[in-house]
Design a protein around this motif. Structure first.
Motif, mmCIF file in Angstrom:
data_model
loop_
_atom_site.group_PDB
_atom_site.id
_atom_site.type_symbol
_atom_site.label_atom_id
_atom_site.label_comp_id
_atom_site.label_asym_id
_atom_site.label_seq_id
_atom_site.Cartn_x
_atom_site.Cartn_y
_atom_site.Cartn_z
ATOM 1 N N UNK A 1 0.825 -1.210 0.000
ATOM 2 C CA UNK A 1 0.000 0.000 0.000
ATOM 3 C C UNK A 1 0.861 1.262 0.000
ATOM 4 N N UNK A 2 1.948 1.230 0.751
ATOM 5 C CA UNK A 2 2.856 2.397 0.749
ATOM 6 C C UNK A 2 3.315 2.670 -0.685
ATOM 7 N N UNK A 3 3.660 1.599 -1.405
ATOM 8 C CA UNK A 3 4.138 1.774 -2.783
ATOM 9 C C UNK A 3 3.024 2.315 -3.674
ATOM 10 N N UNK A 4 1.799 1.801 -3.489
ATOM 11 C CA UNK A 4 0.665 2.291 -4.301
ATOM 12 C C UNK A 4 0.458 3.792 -4.052
ATOM 13 N N UNK A 5 0.489 4.176 -2.770
ATOM 14 C CA UNK A 5 0.204 5.578 -2.434
ATOM 15 C C UNK A 5 1.291 6.528 -2.937
ATOM 16 N N UNK A 6 2.506 5.989 -3.143
ATOM 17 C CA UNK A 6 3.599 6.846 -3.607
ATOM 18 C C UNK A 6 3.837 6.723 -5.116
ATOM 19 N N UNK A 7 3.048 5.886 -5.794
ATOM 20 C CA UNK A 7 3.377 5.526 -7.176
ATOM 21 C C UNK A 7 3.412 6.710 -8.145
ATOM 22 N N UNK A 8 2.481 7.627 -7.993
ATOM 23 C CA UNK A 8 2.542 8.794 -8.882
ATOM 24 C C UNK A 8 1.857 9.979 -8.222
ATOM 25 N N UNK A 9 2.224 11.169 -8.639
ATOM 26 C CA UNK A 9 1.576 12.346 -8.077
ATOM 27 C C UNK A 9 1.674 13.505 -9.051
ATOM 28 N N UNK A 10 1.322 13.241 -10.284
ATOM 29 C CA UNK A 10 1.257 14.261 -11.338
ATOM 30 C C UNK A 10 2.577 15.016 -11.481
ATOM 31 N N UNK A 11 2.574 16.301 -11.711
ATOM 32 C CA UNK A 11 3.835 16.981 -12.096
ATOM 33 C C UNK A 11 4.595 17.518 -10.873
ATOM 34 N N UNK A 12 4.838 16.650 -9.883
ATOM 35 C CA UNK A 12 5.583 17.072 -8.691
ATOM 36 C C UNK A 12 7.052 17.372 -9.070
ATOM 37 N N UNK A 13 7.829 17.823 -8.080
ATOM 38 C CA UNK A 13 9.202 18.279 -8.382
ATOM 39 C C UNK A 13 10.052 17.190 -9.034
ATOM 40 N N UNK A 14 10.033 15.967 -8.485
ATOM 41 C CA UNK A 14 10.912 14.937 -9.046
ATOM 42 C C UNK A 14 10.428 14.477 -10.426
ATOM 43 N N UNK A 15 9.108 14.394 -10.609
ATOM 44 C CA UNK A 15 8.581 13.981 -11.918
ATOM 45 C C UNK A 15 8.897 15.050 -12.966
ATOM 46 N N UNK A 16 8.751 16.307 -12.575
ATOM 47 C CA UNK A 16 9.090 17.383 -13.517
ATOM 48 C C UNK A 16 10.578 17.345 -13.842
ATOM 49 N N UNK A 17 11.395 16.952 -12.848
ATOM 50 C CA UNK A 17 12.837 16.831 -13.085
ATOM 51 C C UNK A 17 13.116 15.741 -14.113
ATOM 52 N N UNK A 18 12.423 14.593 -13.945
ATOM 53 C CA UNK A 18 12.609 13.486 -14.898
ATOM 54 C C UNK A 18 12.190 13.944 -16.297
ATOM 55 N N UNK A 19 11.056 14.639 -16.381
ATOM 56 C CA UNK A 19 10.591 15.114 -17.693
ATOM 57 C C UNK A 19 11.606 16.080 -18.307
ATOM 58 N N UNK A 20 12.115 16.999 -17.496
ATOM 59 C CA UNK A 20 13.055 17.995 -18.036
ATOM 60 C C UNK A 20 14.340 17.310 -18.501
ATOM 61 N N UNK A 21 14.839 16.386 -17.669
ATOM 62 C CA UNK A 21 16.062 15.659 -18.057
ATOM 63 C C UNK A 21 15.801 14.866 -19.337
ATOM 64 N N UNK A 22 14.632 14.207 -19.392
ATOM 65 C CA UNK A 22 14.307 13.367 -20.549
ATOM 66 C C UNK A 22 14.040 14.172 -21.809
ATOM 67 N N UNK A 23 13.668 15.451 -21.638
ATOM 68 C CA UNK A 23 13.289 16.251 -22.809
ATOM 69 C C UNK A 23 14.470 16.485 -23.753
#
Ligand code: CMC
Length: 434
Positions: free
Chosen positions: A225-247
């Motif tokens: 459940x901990x993993x499910x609750x942390x699985x995604x959270x839209x454009x948070x700081x780390x996800x935006x970082x991954x997108x920017x790096x990947x861009x």
């Protein structure tokens, strides 16, 4: 995505500056499309911290911060936490739909077959001091995956991207457990294919060659459940970082590592470790008042860790589920009188009744209770953020994949409001020195 209307931007003296389209998504606030703003007016938008900026379009996760709603691919987090396993949620985030029985079996099998890391990767651990923080080791070792897996790196190929996703989902838990083993000076435990994803991870973390690990279904469910609750959270700081790096078209393993680095900060994924450290520092219910006062004191940098969220301004739906899990785990382990849990409950009660927290809409977030659960599972606090990273890996990959497949995708390149010196000449004295 449809254009619903447009907005005309006028200056103070009623001169029309430009007309900007307003776009509507499936649900949530409309967005003002400012892509043509610079061309039309010569002006940029200014939004430090991106509080009013939609940086991309996405079909993965939806959050309504006022109503405390979190949906993965349209499904409420409460239902997913109740009815699904973490790997079902991974499939959902990556593929857009929940798997049927056959699809799930194939997906689980595929991940199971990739859990081992290349044997030479073990050498990287030896380069770290044994008291290194697990997140420091994780940044190095997950980054090093980019030096090992070269056979599926055509990021324009959906098939290659799927292979990378499977490798990351399979290998990150192994690496997280290795970080823990390395820091405790105990031997690495190889993955075991007959175990489930979470059982396998718990065994790699908690077993030793001398002592086998006996999975307890309540505790396994809690970590799932901990993993499910942390699985995604839209454009948070780390996800935006991954997108920017990947861009820029960078190596996907390196992009995920950029996300791990960003997650480490205490304002983001580092909060779960910080909550436990804070509770340990408070020590006793009688000292809560001192820390509430510190949190309210503008001259004191202290913040109540596990409280507040950029998007949730009413309640964090993940916190409610985490609180429930916390109770289940402590009951199972006969720890209901646990001092830390009682302290957390009392701190939550006092903060929620305090005018400062009410006025600023500061509520417990997911990390307020996850640390207590992980602590009860026997996981040291230094590992908490690494476990957050393990859960969030699927979110990062899903967003990276979505971005690469988006025909509108281009390299991320924000602009700035320059406040430095205007053009000036180097004084003669410096010219003479050359
Ligand atoms: N304790 C005391 N005051 C706080 C807190 C807190 N935890 N959080 C925010 N405030 C105050 C802050 O001082 C500011 O006051 P003022 O308006 O008088 O300047 C106001 O509330 C708004 O804060 P902010 O920093 O402008 O809000 P933000 O949206 O930029 O920050 C946050 C959100 C999560 C970084 C912040 O609430 C915080 O630092 N919380 C503690 C760390 C934490 O628990 N982080 C985990 C977030 S959930 C996991 C994840 O998704 O990463």
């Amino acid at each position: 995505m449809t254009q619903s209307t447009s907005v005309t931007l006028t200056s103070k003296d009623s001169k029309t500056l430009c007309e900007l389209p307003v776009l509507s998504g499936t649900t949530g606030p409309d967005v003002l499309d400012v892509q043509s703003l610079y061309k039309q007016t010569g002006m940029f938008t200014y939004d430090p911290g991106f509080t009013s900026t939609a940086s991309c379009r996405s079909a993965i996760t939806y959050i309504d911060g006022e109503a405390g709603v979190l949906l993965y691919r349209g499904y409420p987090i409460e239902q997913l936490a109740e009815k699904c396993t973490f790997l079902e949620v991974c499939y959902l985030l990556l593929e857009g739909e929940l798997p049927d029985h056959q699809q799930l079996q194939a997906f689980e099998r595929n991940i199971t077959l990739h859990t081992m890391v290349h044997d030479q990767l073990n050498n990287f651990f030896k380069g770290f001091r044994r008291d290194a923080h697990p997140m420091a080791i994780m940044v190095g070792v997950v980054g090093a995956l980019s030096a090992f897996y070269h056979d599926a790196l055509d990021i324009r190929s959906k098939c290659d991207r799927q292979m990378t996703a499977i490798r990351l989902l399979a290998k990150v838990p192994t690496i997280v457990a290795m970080c823990h083993k390395y820091s405790t000076g105990t031997p690495f435990m190889y993955p075991k294919n007959k175990l489930s994803y979470v059982e396998n991870f718990m065994r790699m973390m908690l077993a030793t060659p001398c002592e086998e690990f006996e999975p307890n279904p309540v505790l396994v469910k809690a970590l799932d459940r901990i993993l499910i609750l942390h699985a995604d959270h839209e454009q948070n700081a780390s996800t935006s970082t991954v997108r920017l790096a990947g861009s820029s078209g960078a190596n996907p393993f390196a992009c995920i590592t950029a996300g791990i680095a960003c997650l480490w900060g205490a304002a983001h994924g580092g909060a779960n470790e910080a909550v436990l450290n804070m509770l340990e520092e408070i020590q006793d219910v009688s000292r809560i008042g001192i820390y509430i006062d510190k949190a309210k004191d503008k001259s004191d940098p202290f913040r109540l860790m596990g409280f507040g969220h950029r998007v949730y301004k009413n309640h964090d739906p993940r916190a409610k589920l985490m609180r429930e899990t916390c109770h289940q785990v402590l009951t199972e382990l006969g720890l209901c009188d646990d001092k830390m849990f009682k302290l957390a409950l009392e701190l939550e009660r006092i903060a929620l009744e305090d005018e400062y927290f009410i006025e600023k809409k500061l509520y417990p977030n997911v990390d307020f209770y996850s640390g207590i659960v992980l602590h009860a599972l026997g996981i040291p606090s230094k590992m908490f953020t690494a476990i957050f990273a393990m859960g969030r890996t699927v979110g990062w990959i899903s967003h990276w994949d979505e971005m690469i497949a988006d025909p509108e995708q281009k390299i991320g390149r924000p602009r700035q409001l320059y406040t430095g010196a205007a053009r000036r000449d180097v004084p003669a004295i410096h010219g003479n020195a050359v």
